[in-house]
Design an enzyme around this catalytic site. Structure first.
Site, PDB file in Angstrom:
ATOM      1  N   ASN A   7     -21.684  -9.446  26.351  1.00 56.22           N
ATOM      2  CA  ASN A   7     -22.533 -10.264  25.773  1.00 56.22           C
ATOM      3  C   ASN A   7     -22.989  -9.636  23.922  1.00 56.22           C
ATOM      4  O   ASN A   7     -23.372  -8.405  24.242  1.00 56.22           O
ATOM      5  CB  ASN A   7     -24.314 -10.670  26.094  1.00 56.22           C
ATOM      6  CG  ASN A   7     -24.727 -11.410  25.216  1.00 56.22           C
ATOM      7  OD1 ASN A   7     -25.263 -10.773  23.857  1.00 56.22           O
ATOM      8  ND2 ASN A   7     -25.546 -12.169  26.079  1.00 56.22           N
ATOM      9  N   HIS A  10     -26.380  -8.913  20.145  1.00 58.29           N
ATOM     10  CA  HIS A  10     -27.099  -7.677  19.528  1.00 58.29           C
ATOM     11  C   HIS A  10     -26.456  -7.277  18.833  1.00 58.29           C
ATOM     12  O   HIS A  10     -27.246  -6.928  17.200  1.00 58.29           O
ATOM     13  CB  HIS A  10     -27.397  -6.087  20.625  1.00 58.29           C
ATOM     14  CG  HIS A  10     -28.356  -6.815  21.965  1.00 58.29           C
ATOM     15  ND1 HIS A  10     -29.498  -7.167  21.708  1.00 58.29           N
ATOM     16  CD2 HIS A  10     -27.995  -7.250  22.713  1.00 58.29           C
ATOM     17  CE1 HIS A  10     -30.553  -7.531  22.451  1.00 58.29           C
ATOM     18  NE2 HIS A  10     -29.477  -7.467  23.008  1.00 58.29           N
ATOM     19  N   HIS A  43     -25.379 -16.500  22.681  1.00 57.37           N
ATOM     20  CA  HIS A  43     -26.148 -17.765  23.116  1.00 57.37           C
ATOM     21  C   HIS A  43     -26.512 -17.833  20.882  1.00 57.37           C
ATOM     22  O   HIS A  43     -26.972 -17.007  20.499  1.00 57.37           O
ATOM     23  CB  HIS A  43     -27.675 -16.452  22.827  1.00 57.37           C
ATOM     24  CG  HIS A  43     -29.007 -17.406  23.547  1.00 57.37           C
ATOM     25  ND1 HIS A  43     -29.762 -16.546  24.212  1.00 57.37           N
ATOM     26  CD2 HIS A  43     -28.795 -17.901  23.838  1.00 57.37           C
ATOM     27  CE1 HIS A  43     -30.260 -18.072  24.481  1.00 57.37           C
ATOM     28  NE2 HIS A  43     -30.134 -18.994  24.064  1.00 57.37           N
ATOM     29  N   ARG A  45     -28.959 -19.579  19.518  1.00 54.44           N
ATOM     30  CA  ARG A  45     -30.349 -19.741  19.748  1.00 54.44           C
ATOM     31  C   ARG A  45     -30.850 -20.761  18.907  1.00 54.44           C
ATOM     32  O   ARG A  45     -30.062 -21.018  17.596  1.00 54.44           O
ATOM     33  CB  ARG A  45     -31.651 -18.342  19.895  1.00 54.44           C
ATOM     34  CG  ARG A  45     -30.700 -17.806  20.568  1.00 54.44           C
ATOM     35  CD  ARG A  45     -32.389 -16.979  20.533  1.00 54.44           C
ATOM     36  NE  ARG A  45     -32.996 -17.103  21.492  1.00 54.44           N
ATOM     37  CZ  ARG A  45     -33.847 -16.990  21.992  1.00 54.44           C
ATOM     38  NH1 ARG A  45     -33.316 -16.024  22.813  1.00 54.44           N
ATOM     39  NH2 ARG A  45     -35.363 -17.165  22.725  1.00 54.44           N
ATOM     40  N   ARG A  49     -31.942 -16.533  15.623  1.00 57.89           N
ATOM     41  CA  ARG A  49     -31.741 -15.064  14.617  1.00 57.89           C
ATOM     42  C   ARG A  49     -30.605 -14.271  15.075  1.00 57.89           C
ATOM     43  O   ARG A  49     -31.056 -13.880  14.224  1.00 57.89           O
ATOM     44  CB  ARG A  49     -33.750 -14.814  16.212  1.00 57.89           C
ATOM     45  CG  ARG A  49     -32.272 -14.543  17.427  1.00 57.89           C
ATOM     46  CD  ARG A  49     -33.948 -13.532  17.444  1.00 57.89           C
ATOM     47  NE  ARG A  49     -35.128 -14.914  18.094  1.00 57.89           N
ATOM     48  CZ  ARG A  49     -36.269 -15.033  19.516  1.00 57.89           C
ATOM     49  NH1 ARG A  49     -35.503 -13.518  20.066  1.00 57.89           N
ATOM     50  NH2 ARG A  49     -36.997 -15.612  19.530  1.00 57.89           N
ATOM     51  N   GLU A  70     -23.828 -19.551  25.634  1.00 56.43           N
ATOM     52  CA  GLU A  70     -25.828 -19.989  27.230  1.00 56.43           C
ATOM     53  C   GLU A  70     -26.608 -20.497  25.536  1.00 56.43           C
ATOM     54  O   GLU A  70     -26.510 -20.236  24.464  1.00 56.43           O
ATOM     55  CB  GLU A  70     -25.654 -18.026  26.292  1.00 56.43           C
ATOM     56  CG  GLU A  70     -25.751 -16.872  27.468  1.00 56.43           C
ATOM     57  CD  GLU A  70     -26.280 -15.370  27.954  1.00 56.43           C
ATOM     58  OE1 GLU A  70     -27.280 -15.429  26.755  1.00 56.43           O
ATOM     59  OE2 GLU A  70     -26.537 -15.110  28.344  1.00 56.43           O
ATOM     60  N   THR A 101     -34.643 -13.810  26.460  1.00 54.79           N
ATOM     61  CA  THR A 101     -34.383 -14.993  27.440  1.00 54.79           C
ATOM     62  C   THR A 101     -35.278 -14.475  29.203  1.00 54.79           C
ATOM     63  O   THR A 101     -35.057 -13.199  29.195  1.00 54.79           O
ATOM     64  CB  THR A 101     -32.807 -15.633  27.963  1.00 54.79           C
ATOM     65  OG1 THR A 101     -32.118 -15.657  27.317  1.00 54.79           O
ATOM     66  CG2 THR A 101     -33.179 -16.505  28.813  1.00 54.79           C
ATOM     67  N   GLU A 151     -26.082 -18.369  37.081  1.00 54.07           N
ATOM     68  CA  GLU A 151     -25.834 -17.459  37.406  1.00 54.07           C
ATOM     69  C   GLU A 151     -27.386 -16.599  37.633  1.00 54.07           C
ATOM     70  O   GLU A 151     -29.048 -17.024  37.330  1.00 54.07           O
ATOM     71  CB  GLU A 151     -26.175 -16.570  35.497  1.00 54.07           C
ATOM     72  CG  GLU A 151     -26.249 -15.534  35.278  1.00 54.07           C
ATOM     73  CD  GLU A 151     -25.737 -15.016  33.603  1.00 54.07           C
ATOM     74  OE1 GLU A 151     -25.218 -15.663  33.049  1.00 54.07           O
ATOM     75  OE2 GLU A 151     -26.664 -14.384  32.875  1.00 54.07           O
ATOM     76  N   HIS A 191     -28.114  -9.992  32.698  1.00 52.91           N
ATOM     77  CA  HIS A 191     -30.487  -9.462  32.727  1.00 52.91           C
ATOM     78  C   HIS A 191     -30.838  -8.119  32.722  1.00 52.91           C
ATOM     79  O   HIS A 191     -30.873  -7.434  33.942  1.00 52.91           O
ATOM     80  CB  HIS A 191     -31.098 -11.092  33.071  1.00 52.91           C
ATOM     81  CG  HIS A 191     -31.770 -11.054  31.673  1.00 52.91           C
ATOM     82  ND1 HIS A 191     -32.100 -11.397  30.438  1.00 52.91           N
ATOM     83  CD2 HIS A 191     -33.290  -9.711  31.155  1.00 52.91           C
ATOM     84  CE1 HIS A 191     -32.845 -11.480  29.655  1.00 52.91           C
ATOM     85  NE2 HIS A 191     -33.741 -10.542  29.950  1.00 52.91           N
TER      86      HIS A 191
END
Ligand code: PXP
Length: 239
Positions: A7, A10, A43, A45, A49, A70, A101, A151, A191
């Site tokens: 992922n 970040h 992801h 969103r 963001r 995602e 999340t 998941e 996660h």
């Protein structure tokens, strides 16, 4: 042997802190693949963001493995997914104020909404995964809604500070894997997983893919992204 989805959200978070061009999550995705990632996860969103639509479209064009998007099960996101066509859509709950999340989907409560979103995405040729807690009722509801896979949210396991609680959470994950398989669904997990706790979850067996972000990007600051990914690939595949 499990796969690793990296992922790169970040990386976009750092870029957005200055509102400029660097660091670029598109470059990060390519480097993660060079490090042995089996897939790239992002992801998009509702509040944009971190990942932007530009990132999604460029990563779609450049990714050589597979793309896992995602997203919340909203009309807008389903429309974007149908245009961009990731290999997999992972539906997640989304709250504006949360840092990340926070919990799994309530598929039972939102069965109709989930069934409809899954159907639209599958009709567009996209496989659908539902991000759920290791909860038997949610897993049964995921199957009822027509999900291709789930998941499993590993947050409660990852955040447990007591050994006993960690063991209990691990048993829940193990049972969740068994039930999902029995119902004919694929199983991913993610996660809060890091270079230490991944060993116990990977040892359960039966989980096809781990989606890991924060730990890999954090380590990459010190050792570089390719190496950080390579080290996690070793743990995920050979634990
Ligand atoms: N899987 C899902 C569905 C997520 O929402 C996240 C967080 O973006 C992850 C995996 C990765 O979590 P982490 O960044 O803690 O590794």
């Amino acid at each position: 042997m499990a796969n690793l989805g990296v992922n790169v959200d970040h990386v976009a978070t750092v870029r957005q802190a200055r509102g400029g061009m660097e660091p670029d999550p598109v470059t990060a995705a390519a480097l993660a693949e060079l490090g042995g990632a089996d897939g790239i996860t992002i992801h998009l969103r509702e509040d944009r963001r971190h990942i932007q639509e530009r990132d999604l479209r460029l990563i779609r064009q450049t990714v050589k493995t597979k793309l896992n998007l995602e997203m919340a099960a909203t009309d807008e996101m389903v429309r974007i997914a149908l245009e961009v066509k990731p290999e997999l859509c992972t539906l997640v709950p989304e709250k504006r104020q949360e840092l990340t999340t926070e919990g799994g989907l309530d598929v039972r409560y939102n069965l109709e909404l989930m069934t409809e979103a899954i159907g639209r995405l599958q009709d567009g040729g996209i496989s659908v995964s539902l991000f759920v807690d290791p909860d038997m009722d949610q897993i049964k509801a995921s199957s009822k809604a027509g999900a291709d896979c789930i998941e499993i949210h590993t947050g409660a396991f990852a955040e447990a500070t007591e050994w006993k609680v960690q063991e209990q959470e691990l048993i829940k994950i193990e049972n969740a894997v068994k039930l999902a398989k029995k119902l004919g669904m694929g199983v991913n997990a993610g996660h809060g997983l890091n270079y230490t706790n991944i060993k116990k979850v990977a040892a359960i067996g039966g989980i096809e893919e781990f989606n890991i972000g924060h730990a890999i990007i954090s380590r990459a600051l010190f050792v570089g992204l390719e190496r950080a990914v390579r080290e996690m690939v070793e743990l995920v595949k050979y634990a």
